[in-house]
Structure formats: structure tokens, C-alpha cells
Design a protein around this motif. Structure first.
Motif, PDB file in Angstrom:
ATOM      1  N   LYS A  66      38.317 -39.740  20.640  1.00 12.73           N
ATOM      2  CA  LYS A  66      37.940 -40.649  21.710  1.00 12.73           C
ATOM      3  C   LYS A  66      36.669 -40.171  22.400  1.00 12.73           C
ATOM      4  O   LYS A  66      36.486 -38.985  22.655  1.00 12.73           O
ATOM      5  CB  LYS A  66      39.072 -40.760  22.731  1.00 12.73           C
ATOM      6  CG  LYS A  66      40.304 -41.488  22.206  1.00 12.73           C
ATOM      7  CD  LYS A  66      41.346 -41.651  23.304  1.00 12.73           C
ATOM      8  CE  LYS A  66      42.555 -42.433  22.799  1.00 12.73           C
ATOM      9  NZ  LYS A  66      43.568 -42.601  23.866  1.00 12.73           N
ATOM     10  N   ASP A  68      35.570 -42.109  25.208  1.00 12.74           N
ATOM     11  CA  ASP A  68      35.540 -42.885  26.443  1.00 12.74           C
ATOM     12  C   ASP A  68      35.111 -42.057  27.657  1.00 12.74           C
ATOM     13  O   ASP A  68      34.285 -42.495  28.462  1.00 12.74           O
ATOM     14  CB  ASP A  68      36.913 -43.510  26.724  1.00 12.74           C
ATOM     15  CG  ASP A  68      37.248 -44.615  25.749  1.00 12.74           C
ATOM     16  OD1 ASP A  68      36.467 -44.820  24.802  1.00 12.74           O
ATOM     17  OD2 ASP A  68      38.296 -45.265  25.918  1.00 12.74           O
ATOM     18  N   GLU A  69      35.675 -40.853  27.802  1.00 13.64           N
ATOM     19  CA  GLU A  69      35.367 -40.030  28.970  1.00 13.64           C
ATOM     20  C   GLU A  69      33.901 -39.597  28.963  1.00 13.64           C
ATOM     21  O   GLU A  69      33.221 -39.622  29.995  1.00 13.64           O
ATOM     22  CB  GLU A  69      36.280 -38.803  28.987  1.00 13.64           C
ATOM     23  CG  GLU A  69      36.133 -37.929  30.228  1.00 13.64           C
ATOM     24  CD  GLU A  69      36.834 -38.500  31.445  1.00 13.64           C
ATOM     25  OE1 GLU A  69      36.641 -37.951  32.544  1.00 13.64           O
ATOM     26  OE2 GLU A  69      37.579 -39.493  31.306  1.00 13.64           O
ATOM     27  N   LEU A  72      31.696 -42.625  29.741  1.00  9.99           N
ATOM     28  CA  LEU A  72      31.742 -42.903  31.180  1.00  9.99           C
ATOM     29  C   LEU A  72      30.859 -41.927  31.956  1.00  9.99           C
ATOM     30  O   LEU A  72      30.126 -42.314  32.875  1.00  9.99           O
ATOM     31  CB  LEU A  72      33.183 -42.816  31.679  1.00  9.99           C
ATOM     32  CG  LEU A  72      33.393 -42.905  33.193  1.00  9.99           C
ATOM     33  CD1 LEU A  72      32.975 -44.270  33.723  1.00  9.99           C
ATOM     34  CD2 LEU A  72      34.848 -42.610  33.555  1.00  9.99           C
ATOM     35  N   THR A  73      30.914 -40.653  31.561  1.00  8.69           N
ATOM     36  CA  THR A  73      30.099 -39.638  32.227  1.00  8.69           C
ATOM     37  C   THR A  73      28.619 -39.928  32.042  1.00  8.69           C
ATOM     38  O   THR A  73      27.821 -39.786  32.978  1.00  8.69           O
ATOM     39  CB  THR A  73      30.440 -38.241  31.675  1.00  8.69           C
ATOM     40  OG1 THR A  73      31.841 -37.989  31.865  1.00  8.69           O
ATOM     41  CG2 THR A  73      29.640 -37.158  32.388  1.00  8.69           C
ATOM     42  N   GLU A 101      32.935 -48.883  24.599  1.00 10.09           N
ATOM     43  CA  GLU A 101      33.229 -48.382  25.942  1.00 10.09           C
ATOM     44  C   GLU A 101      32.215 -48.913  26.949  1.00 10.09           C
ATOM     45  O   GLU A 101      32.591 -49.359  28.044  1.00 10.09           O
ATOM     46  CB  GLU A 101      33.219 -46.852  25.937  1.00 10.09           C
ATOM     47  CG  GLU A 101      33.855 -46.221  27.187  1.00 10.09           C
ATOM     48  CD  GLU A 101      32.978 -46.268  28.433  1.00 10.09           C
ATOM     49  OE1 GLU A 101      33.518 -46.364  29.549  1.00 10.09           O
ATOM     50  OE2 GLU A 101      31.729 -46.217  28.285  1.00 10.09           O
ATOM     51  N   ASP A 255      36.464 -29.879  26.606  1.00  9.90           N
ATOM     52  CA  ASP A 255      36.317 -30.197  28.034  1.00  9.90           C
ATOM     53  C   ASP A 255      35.024 -29.656  28.628  1.00  9.90           C
ATOM     54  O   ASP A 255      34.452 -30.237  29.549  1.00  9.90           O
ATOM     55  CB  ASP A 255      37.506 -29.638  28.826  1.00  9.90           C
ATOM     56  CG  ASP A 255      38.790 -30.402  28.550  1.00  9.90           C
ATOM     57  OD1 ASP A 255      38.706 -31.543  28.060  1.00  9.90           O
ATOM     58  OD2 ASP A 255      39.873 -29.850  28.811  1.00  9.90           O
ATOM     59  N   LEU A 258      31.909 -31.954  29.025  1.00  5.73           N
ATOM     60  CA  LEU A 258      31.787 -32.827  30.187  1.00  5.73           C
ATOM     61  C   LEU A 258      31.155 -32.077  31.352  1.00  5.73           C
ATOM     62  O   LEU A 258      30.308 -32.623  32.069  1.00  5.73           O
ATOM     63  CB  LEU A 258      33.152 -33.383  30.596  1.00  5.73           C
ATOM     64  CG  LEU A 258      33.811 -34.341  29.597  1.00  5.73           C
ATOM     65  CD1 LEU A 258      35.194 -34.745  30.097  1.00  5.73           C
ATOM     66  CD2 LEU A 258      32.944 -35.577  29.385  1.00  5.73           C
ATOM     67  N   LYS A 262      27.571 -33.130  33.096  1.00 10.77           N
ATOM     68  CA  LYS A 262      27.410 -33.348  34.531  1.00 10.77           C
ATOM     69  C   LYS A 262      26.391 -32.381  35.131  1.00 10.77           C
ATOM     70  O   LYS A 262      25.571 -32.766  35.973  1.00 10.77           O
ATOM     71  CB  LYS A 262      28.761 -33.203  35.233  1.00 10.77           C
ATOM     72  CG  LYS A 262      29.777 -34.270  34.843  1.00 10.77           C
ATOM     73  CD  LYS A 262      31.159 -33.937  35.386  1.00 10.77           C
ATOM     74  CE  LYS A 262      32.208 -34.911  34.864  1.00 10.77           C
ATOM     75  NZ  LYS A 262      33.570 -34.527  35.277  1.00 10.77           N
ATOM     76  N   SER A 298      31.770 -33.422  40.296  1.00  8.11           N
ATOM     77  CA  SER A 298      32.819 -34.207  39.647  1.00  8.11           C
ATOM     78  C   SER A 298      32.254 -35.569  39.265  1.00  8.11           C
ATOM     79  O   SER A 298      31.353 -36.079  39.904  1.00  8.11           O
ATOM     80  CB  SER A 298      34.018 -34.406  40.578  1.00  8.11           C
ATOM     81  OG  SER A 298      33.610 -35.084  41.744  1.00  8.11           O
ATOM     82  N   ARG A 300      34.497 -38.311  38.196  1.00  4.28           N
ATOM     83  CA  ARG A 300      35.470 -39.391  38.233  1.00  4.28           C
ATOM     84  C   ARG A 300      36.102 -39.424  39.614  1.00  4.28           C
ATOM     85  O   ARG A 300      36.176 -38.437  40.278  1.00  4.28           O
ATOM     86  CB  ARG A 300      36.571 -39.195  37.200  1.00  4.28           C
ATOM     87  CG  ARG A 300      36.101 -39.526  35.787  1.00  4.28           C
ATOM     88  CD  ARG A 300      37.263 -39.452  34.810  1.00  4.28           C
ATOM     89  NE  ARG A 300      37.972 -40.709  34.793  1.00  4.28           N
ATOM     90  CZ  ARG A 300      37.734 -41.662  33.881  1.00  4.28           C
ATOM     91  NH1 ARG A 300      36.836 -41.513  32.992  1.00  4.28           N
ATOM     92  NH2 ARG A 300      38.431 -42.778  33.895  1.00  4.28           N
TER      93      ARG A 300
END
Length: 300
Positions: A66, A68-69, A72-73, A101, A255, A258, A262, A298, A300
């Protein structure tokens, strides 16, 4: 968060089943198609502020997963466009997943969907049509692989299918060829084993050859462990409109990617990034946010 309706999902699935032969025919019949400017405007901002493009290139032996995350980021970080390397196994699936997405969740929100750009194995109109069938809004076209007439044909095909050509160039002659072909956006990207820092200064030397009307992007290798920020700062100071961080993420299951995303977006949006030096504790390929007491914001 509201989920999209079955009707919408069904419509998107039907739209994905596009007749590639029909797209090829449409591109070939087009006389003087008007170039869309969505990517162009995202790269060359009216405000004069620099923009950021990020590239996803799936690492070797990484299975489908996936996105998606990560997608989105990228969107929440106001990325100008997402470049997807379609050459690895599963690369075309990755492109489709980013498109889905961005289309499903980004539409109607602020910031809106990021354009998605196909990169890899561009052979001609057929590749442009395939990219369109998967939902791409742009195609990265390597100028060194085409004669002038063929390059013009590929750029024209992109415009005929309501897509943009981001022409990759390595020298003054290729910049001229891209402009003569009708491209509105060029990306200085070297295929070389030379050091990333040297390539950044080589790109800087080409900025006077890019006409003011053209949106200018310079590629910087991602995942260097810090130097990419300094190199990006050099190119931004040289008046490139945008920086593309290549090979930026290869496995969205990690992880730390991400946090890396950011962090990089935060620092490149900061005035501090122009003269930035970093000493960070590394943690794998995405070793950011853990050193010098810095915590990535962060998302989200």
C-alpha cells in the motif's frame, strides 16, 4: 473519513480500461494540440517560490504494498508532482496506486491532488498512450533517446492526450531540442556515476541556457543521508524553479520513510535549507528525525 461510493469506484475502474489503440490514434491525428499547464504551474509558481518533486522507485525484491500513507504525506507536503519509476517489477502498479489515492482522496481537498508522472522506457507514442491509460498526468521524456522529429512527436502526443512532457536534458543542445519540440518543462537530470555534489554544480551551469518561459527542474539524488539538502539549496539559489529528489522512496512499508519525507519537505520549505548542514544519526536508508534533537513534524 468518508469512503468513496461504489459507483465512483466503478466509474474509475471503467475509466482505467481505456483503449490504448484509440489513444494512439487520437494522438497521431492531433494537429496542433494545446499544451496543458497543470504541472508547469505547479513547478513554476507565480509567487516565485521554489517547488519540490519527489520520485518513488520501488527497491529490488520489494513486493506490491500500500502506498496510501506515503501518497497522502506527499500531498500534504504540497509536492508539485510525484514521479513514479515504472521500470522495476510492479512499477506500473505503483503508478496506478498513486493515481488512485490522489484521485479518490485528494479531489476537493486542500491541497488538491498531486499530478503523477510516468518515468521509464519511453519508446514513443505507444508509451504515452499507456501512461495515459493508467492515469498519469505527465511523462518524463529523455531527450537523449530521440531525434528532434521523434521528440517533437512524443511531446505533441502528450499534449494531444491532455498530458505534459517533462523533458529530461543533460546539455545545452538537449535543452534547445526540448524547447523546439514544444515542451514547457525541462528537468536537468544526468545519467552519470559522478558524485552527486559535482552533478548539482553541473546542473547549475545550465540554468542560463533555459529560457525564462520554461519551467526548470533539477534532479538531486535522494537518500544520501543529508547532502541532498545542501545540493538542493545550491540549485534553488541558482534559480531553478524546482528540485526533483530522485530515488526518494523505494519501500513505503518502512515507517522511517514517512519521517524522512516529512523532514525533507519541512526543511526544503524552510529558509534554513539554503545553507543547511546536517549531522544526524542514521537509521537505515531514511535516517532523519532522530539526530540533533529534531523531530519531523506530524503529517496526519
Amino acid at each position: 473519513v468518508c469512503k468513496p461510493s461504489r459507483h465512483l469506484l466503478g466509474s474509475l475502474q471503467m475509466a482505467a480500461a481505456v483503449d490504448i489503440d484509440g489513444l494512439i490514434e487520437k494522438a497521431r491525428k492531433a494537429k496542433s494540440p494545446k499544451a496543458p499547464k497543470r504541472i508547469y504551474k505547479a513547478v513554476k509558481k507565480k509567487s516565485g517560490a521554489h517547488s519540490i518533486l519527489l520520485e518513488f522507485s520501488r527497491d529490488e525484491e520489494v513486493p506490491d504494498h500500500k502506498l496510501d500513507e506515503l501518497s497522502l504525506t506527499f500531498r500534504r507536503g504540497s509536492v508539485a508532482a510525484i514521479v513514479v519509476d515504472t521500470t522495476p517489477e510492479g512499477g506500473k502498479v505503483d503508478l496506478e496506486n498513486f493515481v488512485k489515492e490522489q484521485t479518490l482522496w485528494g479531489k476537493g481537498e486542500f491541497p488538491g491532488p498531486c499530478p503523477v508522472i510516468w518515468r521509464g522506457n519511453v519508446k514513443g507514442i505507444e508509451t504515452v498512450a499507456e501512461a495515459k491509460s493508467l492515469g498519469a498526468q505527465g511523462v518524463a521524456v529523455p531527450a537523449d533517446q530521440f531525434e528532434q522529429d521523434d521528440l517533437t512527436e512524443v511531446v505533441k502526443a502528450c499534449h494531444a492526450l491532455d498530458m505534459e512532457a517533462v523533458v529530461e536534458v543533460m546539455d545545452q543542445e538537449q535543452i534547445k531540442a526540448a524547447v523546439d519540440a514544444g515542451a514547457m518543462t525541462v528537468c536537468v537530470r544526468f545519467e552519470s556515476n559522478a558524485g552527486a555534489s559535482f552533478l548539482s554544480y553541473a546542473a547549475k551551469a545550465l540554468i542560463p541556457d533555459i529560457p525564462d518561459k520554461i519551467a526548470s527542474v533539477a534532479a538531486v539524488k535522494g537518500r544520501q543521508g543529508g547532502p541532498e539538502l545542501e545540493q538542493a539549496g545550491v540549485l534553488v539559489n541558482a534559480k531553478f524553479n524546482s528540485v526533483l529528489l530522485t530515488d526518494f522512496v523505494g519501500d513505503a512499508r518502512d515507517d522511517s520513510c514517512l519521517r524522512y519525507t516529512k523532514y525533507i519537505l519541512y526543511m526544503l520549505a524552510s529558509k534554513k535549507s539554503k545553507n543547511l548542514q546536517i549531522n544526524e544519526l542514521k537509521a537505515g536508508a531514511y535516517g532523519y528525525g532522530g539526530g540533533a534533537g529534531f523531530q519531523a513534524p506530524s503529517g496526519r
